[in-house]
Design an enzyme around this catalytic site. Structure first.
Site, PDB file in Angstrom:
ATOM      1  N   ASN A   1      46.428  22.955  43.294  1.00  0.00           N
ATOM      2  CA  ASN A   1      45.582  24.148  43.356  1.00  0.00           C
ATOM      3  C   ASN A   1      44.432  23.804  44.302  1.00  0.00           C
ATOM      4  O   ASN A   1      43.539  23.047  43.950  1.00  0.00           O
ATOM      5  CB  ASN A   1      45.067  24.495  41.954  1.00  0.00           C
ATOM      6  N   TRP A   2      44.494  24.387  45.482  1.00  0.00           N
ATOM      7  CA  TRP A   2      43.503  24.036  46.509  1.00  0.00           C
ATOM      8  C   TRP A   2      42.149  24.715  46.318  1.00  0.00           C
ATOM      9  O   TRP A   2      41.202  24.423  47.046  1.00  0.00           O
ATOM     10  CB  TRP A   2      44.073  24.373  47.899  1.00  0.00           C
TER      11      TRP A   2
ATOM     12  N   HIS B   1      42.965  31.112  35.493  1.00  0.00           N
ATOM     13  CA  HIS B   1      42.293  29.818  35.668  1.00  0.00           C
ATOM     14  C   HIS B   1      40.910  29.884  35.029  1.00  0.00           C
ATOM     15  O   HIS B   1      40.238  30.921  35.094  1.00  0.00           O
ATOM     16  CB  HIS B   1      42.186  29.470  37.157  1.00  0.00           C
TER      17      HIS B   1
ATOM     18  N   GLY C   1      37.622  18.831  36.972  1.00  0.00           N
ATOM     19  CA  GLY C   1      36.619  18.376  37.931  1.00  0.00           C
ATOM     20  C   GLY C   1      35.596  17.420  37.353  1.00  0.00           C
ATOM     21  O   GLY C   1      34.509  17.252  37.907  1.00  0.00           O
TER      22      GLY C   1
ATOM     23  N   SER D   1      41.556  16.854  36.040  1.00  0.00           N
ATOM     24  CA  SER D   1      41.327  15.482  36.523  1.00  0.00           C
ATOM     25  C   SER D   1      42.597  14.641  36.579  1.00  0.00           C
ATOM     26  O   SER D   1      42.579  13.459  36.242  1.00  0.00           O
ATOM     27  CB  SER D   1      40.238  14.792  35.692  1.00  0.00           C
TER      28      SER D   1
ATOM     29  N   GLY E   1      43.992  19.724  40.896  1.00  0.00           N
ATOM     30  CA  GLY E   1      42.933  20.292  41.724  1.00  0.00           C
ATOM     31  C   GLY E   1      42.524  19.319  42.823  1.00  0.00           C
ATOM     32  O   GLY E   1      43.216  19.155  43.827  1.00  0.00           O
ATOM     33  N   GLY E   2      41.406  18.630  42.620  1.00  0.00           N
ATOM     34  CA  GLY E   2      40.820  17.747  43.634  1.00  0.00           C
ATOM     35  C   GLY E   2      41.813  16.791  44.288  1.00  0.00           C
ATOM     36  O   GLY E   2      41.815  16.633  45.520  1.00  0.00           O
TER      37      GLY E   2
END
Ligand code: 13P
Length: 252
Positions: free
Chosen positions: A13-14, A98, A176, A216, A237-238
Protein backbone atom coordinates in the site's frame (compact mmCIF):
# COMPACT_ATOMS: atom_id res chain seq x y z
CA UNK A 1 -11.84 -33.33 6.65
CA UNK A 2 -10.71 -31.23 3.72
CA UNK A 3 -8.04 -28.63 4.32
CA UNK A 4 -8.46 -25.39 2.42
CA UNK A 5 -5.32 -24.16 0.78
CA UNK A 6 -5.47 -20.40 0.55
CA UNK A 7 -3.19 -18.40 -1.73
CA UNK A 8 -0.63 -16.10 -0.12
CA UNK A 9 -1.42 -12.54 -1.14
CA UNK A 10 1.14 -9.80 -0.49
CA UNK A 11 0.03 -6.27 -1.24
CA UNK A 12 2.00 -3.06 -1.01
CA UNK A 13 0.00 0.00 0.00
CA UNK A 14 1.91 2.99 -1.29
CA UNK A 15 -0.38 5.55 0.39
CA UNK A 16 0.42 9.09 -0.87
CA UNK A 17 3.89 8.32 -2.17
CA UNK A 18 5.59 8.08 -5.57
CA UNK A 19 5.34 9.81 -8.92
CA UNK A 20 4.61 8.06 -12.22
CA UNK A 21 8.25 7.63 -13.19
CA UNK A 22 9.20 6.35 -9.73
CA UNK A 23 6.36 3.84 -9.90
CA UNK A 24 7.28 2.58 -13.36
CA UNK A 25 10.92 1.99 -12.48
CA UNK A 26 9.89 0.28 -9.21
CA UNK A 27 7.55 -2.09 -11.08
CA UNK A 28 10.16 -2.85 -13.72
CA UNK A 29 12.55 -3.76 -10.92
CA UNK A 30 9.96 -5.88 -9.10
CA UNK A 31 8.86 -7.98 -12.10
CA UNK A 32 11.72 -10.53 -11.91
CA UNK A 33 11.05 -11.11 -8.19
CA UNK A 34 7.29 -11.41 -8.72
CA UNK A 35 7.85 -14.15 -11.30
CA UNK A 36 9.82 -16.22 -8.79
CA UNK A 37 7.51 -16.13 -5.79
CA UNK A 38 4.51 -18.36 -5.12
CA UNK A 39 2.72 -15.36 -3.58
CA UNK A 40 0.23 -13.19 -5.44
CA UNK A 41 1.74 -9.72 -5.50
CA UNK A 42 -0.24 -6.49 -5.65
CA UNK A 43 0.50 -2.78 -5.44
CA UNK A 44 -2.15 -0.30 -4.30
CA UNK A 45 -0.99 2.92 -5.91
CA UNK A 46 -2.18 6.55 -6.01
CA UNK A 47 -4.90 7.24 -8.61
CA UNK A 48 -2.60 9.30 -10.83
CA UNK A 49 -0.23 6.37 -11.24
CA UNK A 50 -2.81 3.69 -12.11
CA UNK A 51 -2.69 3.68 -15.94
CA UNK A 52 1.12 3.84 -16.13
CA UNK A 53 1.54 1.26 -13.37
CA UNK A 54 -0.97 -1.08 -15.01
CA UNK A 55 0.88 -0.73 -18.30
CA UNK A 56 4.26 -1.40 -16.67
CA UNK A 57 2.84 -4.50 -14.96
CA UNK A 58 0.76 -5.81 -17.87
CA UNK A 59 2.94 -8.76 -18.86
CA UNK A 60 3.81 -9.69 -15.31
CA UNK A 61 2.18 -11.37 -12.33
CA UNK A 62 1.92 -8.05 -10.45
CA UNK A 63 -1.59 -6.77 -9.87
CA UNK A 64 -2.21 -3.05 -9.71
CA UNK A 65 -4.97 -1.55 -7.58
CA UNK A 66 -6.24 1.59 -5.86
CA UNK A 67 -6.52 2.68 -2.24
CA UNK A 68 -10.02 4.13 -2.18
CA UNK A 69 -13.09 4.75 -4.34
CA UNK A 70 -16.47 6.42 -4.25
CA UNK A 71 -19.32 3.97 -3.83
CA UNK A 72 -21.45 5.53 -6.57
CA UNK A 73 -21.13 4.61 -10.22
CA UNK A 74 -21.06 8.22 -11.42
CA UNK A 75 -22.55 11.59 -10.56
CA UNK A 76 -21.96 15.14 -9.41
CA UNK A 77 -19.30 14.31 -6.79
CA UNK A 78 -16.48 16.74 -7.41
CA UNK A 79 -13.08 15.19 -6.88
CA UNK A 80 -14.30 11.60 -6.52
CA UNK A 81 -13.37 8.44 -8.44
CA UNK A 82 -15.75 5.51 -9.05
CA UNK A 83 -15.04 1.79 -9.25
CA UNK A 84 -15.78 1.83 -12.94
CA UNK A 85 -13.14 4.53 -13.44
CA UNK A 86 -10.64 2.43 -11.53
CA UNK A 87 -11.12 -0.66 -13.69
CA UNK A 88 -10.96 1.61 -16.74
CA UNK A 89 -7.60 2.94 -15.48
CA UNK A 90 -6.22 -0.59 -15.06
CA UNK A 91 -6.99 -1.44 -11.42
CA UNK A 92 -7.95 -5.01 -10.62
CA UNK A 93 -8.43 -4.44 -6.91
CA UNK A 94 -9.08 -1.70 -4.37
CA UNK A 95 -8.60 -1.18 -0.63
CA UNK A 96 -11.54 0.04 1.46
CA UNK A 97 -11.77 0.91 5.13
CA UNK A 98 -8.12 1.65 5.78
CA UNK A 99 -7.73 3.07 9.28
CA UNK A 100 -6.23 6.27 7.86
CA UNK A 101 -9.46 6.79 5.92
CA UNK A 102 -11.56 5.93 8.95
CA UNK A 103 -9.62 8.29 11.20
CA UNK A 104 -8.58 11.19 8.95
CA UNK A 105 -11.55 11.18 6.57
CA UNK A 106 -14.22 10.06 9.04
CA UNK A 107 -15.27 6.96 7.15
CA UNK A 108 -17.76 4.80 9.04
CA UNK A 109 -18.51 1.09 8.69
CA UNK A 110 -21.72 2.06 6.86
CA UNK A 111 -19.72 4.07 4.31
CA UNK A 112 -17.21 1.25 3.95
CA UNK A 113 -20.08 -1.15 3.33
CA UNK A 114 -21.32 1.05 0.47
CA UNK A 115 -17.81 1.30 -0.97
CA UNK A 116 -17.38 -2.47 -0.76
CA UNK A 117 -20.62 -2.99 -2.68
CA UNK A 118 -19.65 -0.35 -5.26
CA UNK A 119 -16.22 -1.93 -5.72
CA UNK A 120 -17.57 -5.47 -6.11
CA UNK A 121 -20.21 -4.22 -8.51
CA UNK A 122 -17.44 -2.72 -10.64
CA UNK A 123 -15.65 -6.08 -10.67
CA UNK A 124 -12.83 -5.09 -8.32
CA UNK A 125 -11.40 -7.56 -5.85
CA UNK A 126 -11.70 -5.69 -2.58
CA UNK A 127 -9.43 -5.60 0.45
CA UNK A 128 -11.47 -4.60 3.50
CA UNK A 129 -9.35 -3.29 6.39
CA UNK A 130 -10.36 -3.66 10.01
CA UNK A 131 -8.49 -3.27 13.27
CA UNK A 132 -8.64 -1.88 16.77
CA UNK A 133 -7.00 1.29 18.13
CA UNK A 134 -4.38 1.24 20.88
CA UNK A 135 -6.96 2.31 23.43
CA UNK A 136 -9.35 -0.46 22.39
CA UNK A 137 -6.48 -2.93 22.47
CA UNK A 138 -5.50 -1.89 25.98
CA UNK A 139 -9.09 -2.09 27.14
CA UNK A 140 -9.40 -5.68 25.90
CA UNK A 141 -11.98 -4.75 23.28
CA UNK A 142 -10.27 -6.34 20.26
CA UNK A 143 -12.89 -8.97 19.54
CA UNK A 144 -15.82 -6.63 20.10
CA UNK A 145 -14.34 -4.11 17.66
CA UNK A 146 -13.46 -6.67 15.00
CA UNK A 147 -16.86 -8.32 15.21
CA UNK A 148 -18.68 -4.99 14.83
CA UNK A 149 -16.47 -3.93 11.91
CA UNK A 150 -17.01 -7.23 10.09
CA UNK A 151 -20.76 -7.30 10.71
CA UNK A 152 -21.32 -3.72 9.64
CA UNK A 153 -18.93 -3.40 6.73
CA UNK A 154 -20.06 -6.73 5.24
CA UNK A 155 -23.80 -6.10 5.72
CA UNK A 156 -25.69 -7.59 2.75
CA UNK A 157 -22.61 -9.22 1.17
CA UNK A 158 -23.44 -12.63 -0.27
CA UNK A 159 -21.37 -15.80 -0.11
CA UNK A 160 -20.76 -15.41 -3.85
CA UNK A 161 -19.48 -11.84 -3.40
CA UNK A 162 -17.26 -12.94 -0.51
CA UNK A 163 -15.12 -14.87 -3.01
CA UNK A 164 -13.83 -11.56 -4.33
CA UNK A 165 -12.99 -10.12 -0.92
CA UNK A 166 -9.79 -10.12 1.13
CA UNK A 167 -9.94 -9.17 4.79
CA UNK A 168 -6.98 -7.23 6.19
CA UNK A 169 -6.42 -7.14 9.94
CA UNK A 170 -4.46 -3.97 10.61
CA UNK A 171 -4.29 -3.05 14.29
CA UNK A 172 -4.13 0.75 14.28
CA UNK A 173 -1.41 0.76 16.97
CA UNK A 174 0.86 -1.24 14.65
CA UNK A 175 0.59 1.00 11.59
CA UNK A 176 3.69 3.09 10.95
CA UNK A 177 4.89 2.60 14.52
CA UNK A 178 7.41 -0.26 14.23
CA UNK A 179 5.23 -2.01 16.81
CA UNK A 180 4.35 -5.06 14.75
CA UNK A 181 1.77 -7.35 16.31
CA UNK A 182 3.39 -10.55 17.49
CA UNK A 183 2.62 -13.58 15.32
CA UNK A 184 0.49 -14.90 18.20
CA UNK A 185 -1.58 -11.70 18.45
CA UNK A 186 -2.10 -11.71 14.68
CA UNK A 187 -3.06 -15.38 14.59
CA UNK A 188 -5.55 -14.98 17.44
CA UNK A 189 -7.23 -12.00 15.75
CA UNK A 190 -7.29 -13.70 12.34
CA UNK A 191 -8.79 -16.88 13.80
CA UNK A 192 -11.44 -14.82 15.54
CA UNK A 193 -12.30 -12.97 12.30
CA UNK A 194 -12.64 -16.28 10.50
CA UNK A 195 -15.01 -17.53 13.19
CA UNK A 196 -17.15 -14.39 12.86
CA UNK A 197 -17.27 -14.93 9.09
CA UNK A 198 -18.13 -18.61 9.58
CA UNK A 199 -21.12 -17.63 11.71
CA UNK A 200 -22.30 -15.32 8.94
CA UNK A 201 -21.59 -17.33 5.77
CA UNK A 202 -20.75 -20.83 7.00
CA UNK A 203 -17.49 -22.55 7.71
CA UNK A 204 -16.47 -23.48 4.17
CA UNK A 205 -16.83 -19.97 2.64
CA UNK A 206 -15.04 -18.48 5.68
CA UNK A 207 -12.15 -20.92 5.35
CA UNK A 208 -11.61 -19.70 1.80
CA UNK A 209 -11.21 -16.01 2.67
CA UNK A 210 -7.67 -14.69 2.49
CA UNK A 211 -6.86 -12.71 5.64
CA UNK A 212 -3.88 -10.36 5.41
CA UNK A 213 -2.03 -8.85 8.33
CA UNK A 214 -0.86 -5.25 8.14
CA UNK A 215 1.05 -2.98 10.52
CA UNK A 216 4.84 -2.48 10.50
CA UNK A 217 5.52 -5.53 8.35
CA UNK A 218 9.22 -5.64 7.46
CA UNK A 219 11.49 -8.10 5.72
CA UNK A 220 12.65 -9.44 9.08
CA UNK A 221 9.23 -10.12 10.64
CA UNK A 222 7.21 -11.15 7.56
CA UNK A 223 8.14 -14.84 7.67
CA UNK A 224 7.09 -15.40 11.28
CA UNK A 225 3.73 -13.75 10.58
CA UNK A 226 3.13 -15.80 7.43
CA UNK A 227 3.89 -19.00 9.32
CA UNK A 228 0.67 -18.60 11.29
CA UNK A 229 -2.19 -20.81 10.15
CA UNK A 230 -4.66 -17.99 9.53
CA UNK A 231 -2.24 -15.33 8.29
CA UNK A 232 -2.62 -15.72 4.53
CA UNK A 233 -0.91 -12.61 3.36
CA UNK A 234 0.44 -9.19 4.23
CA UNK A 235 -0.57 -5.61 3.61
CA UNK A 236 2.67 -3.67 3.65
CA UNK A 237 2.94 0.11 3.99
CA UNK A 238 6.36 1.72 4.50
CA UNK A 239 8.37 -1.38 3.58
CA UNK A 240 6.61 -1.57 0.19
CA UNK A 241 8.10 1.76 -0.89
CA UNK A 242 11.61 0.40 -1.25
CA UNK A 243 12.28 -2.20 -3.92
CA UNK A 244 14.91 -3.78 -1.73
CA UNK A 245 12.63 -4.42 1.25
CA UNK A 246 9.47 -5.26 -0.72
CA UNK A 247 11.26 -7.74 -2.96
CA UNK A 248 12.66 -9.42 0.17
CA UNK A 249 9.16 -9.71 1.63
CA UNK A 250 7.62 -11.25 -1.49
CA UNK A 251 10.46 -13.76 -1.78
CA UNK A 252 9.65 -15.33 1.59
P1 13P B 1 3.11 0.24 7.71
O1 13P B 1 3.56 -1.07 7.08
O2 13P B 1 3.90 1.41 7.23
O3 13P B 1 2.98 0.12 9.18
O4 13P B 1 1.62 0.51 7.14
C1 13P B 1 0.70 -0.52 7.17
C2 13P B 1 -0.48 -0.12 6.39
O5 13P B 1 -1.15 0.84 6.72
C3 13P B 1 -0.80 -0.90 5.19
O6 13P B 1 -2.06 -0.59 4.71
Amino acid sequence: MSVTVRPTVITGNWKMYKTISEAVSFIEGLIPFASKTHAEVGLAVPFTILPSAAKAAQNSLIKVGAQNLNAEKEGAFTGEISGRMLTDAGASFVIVGHSERRRLFHETDAMINKKLKGALHAGLRTIVCIGETLEEHQQGKVQTVLQKQIEQSFEGITEEQLKNVILAYEPVWAIGTNQTATPEIAQKAHRFCREVMARKWGEIPAEKVVIQYGGSVKADNAASLLEQADVDGLLVGGASLSLDSFSKIIRL
